[in-house]
Design a protein around this motif. Structure first.
Motif: not given
Length: 89
Positions: A8, A15, A74-75, A78-83
């Motif tokens: 992460y 990013e 962004v689409k 970038f990757k989504e990171v779980p919080f």
């Protein structure tokens, strides 16, 4: 540091670099058109949609280009990171 946290961190670092490249690109675009086309005598300006060409290309077209670039980055990059914390921590 745990392996997933390191991934992460590396992703956030990548990013952030992309964000810096976008900011530099935006500044070069703006500066190039604003001072490249805007350094002439105002009597010699050309106009696009009623705006001086230097203003149209540096501010209006530049904004449109940046909106498209940021949206695509962004689409698709970038990757989504779980919080939420993972189980077992």
């Amino acid at each position: 540091m745990k392996d997933h946290l390191r991934r992460y961190f590396d992703l956030a670092h990548k990013e952030a670099k992309i964000g810096i490249v976008l900011v530099v690109f935006n500044f070069v675009w703006w500066f190039g058109f604003a001072y490249g086309l805007g350094s002439d005598d105002p009597a010699d300006y050309t106009y696009v949609f009623g705006f001086p060409a230097w203003f149209f290309y540096s501010c209006i077209a530049g904004l449109a280009v940046m909106i498209v670039l940021v949206t695509v980055i962004v689409k698709y990059v970038f990757k989504e990171v779980p919080f939420e914390e993972e189980d077992g921590e």
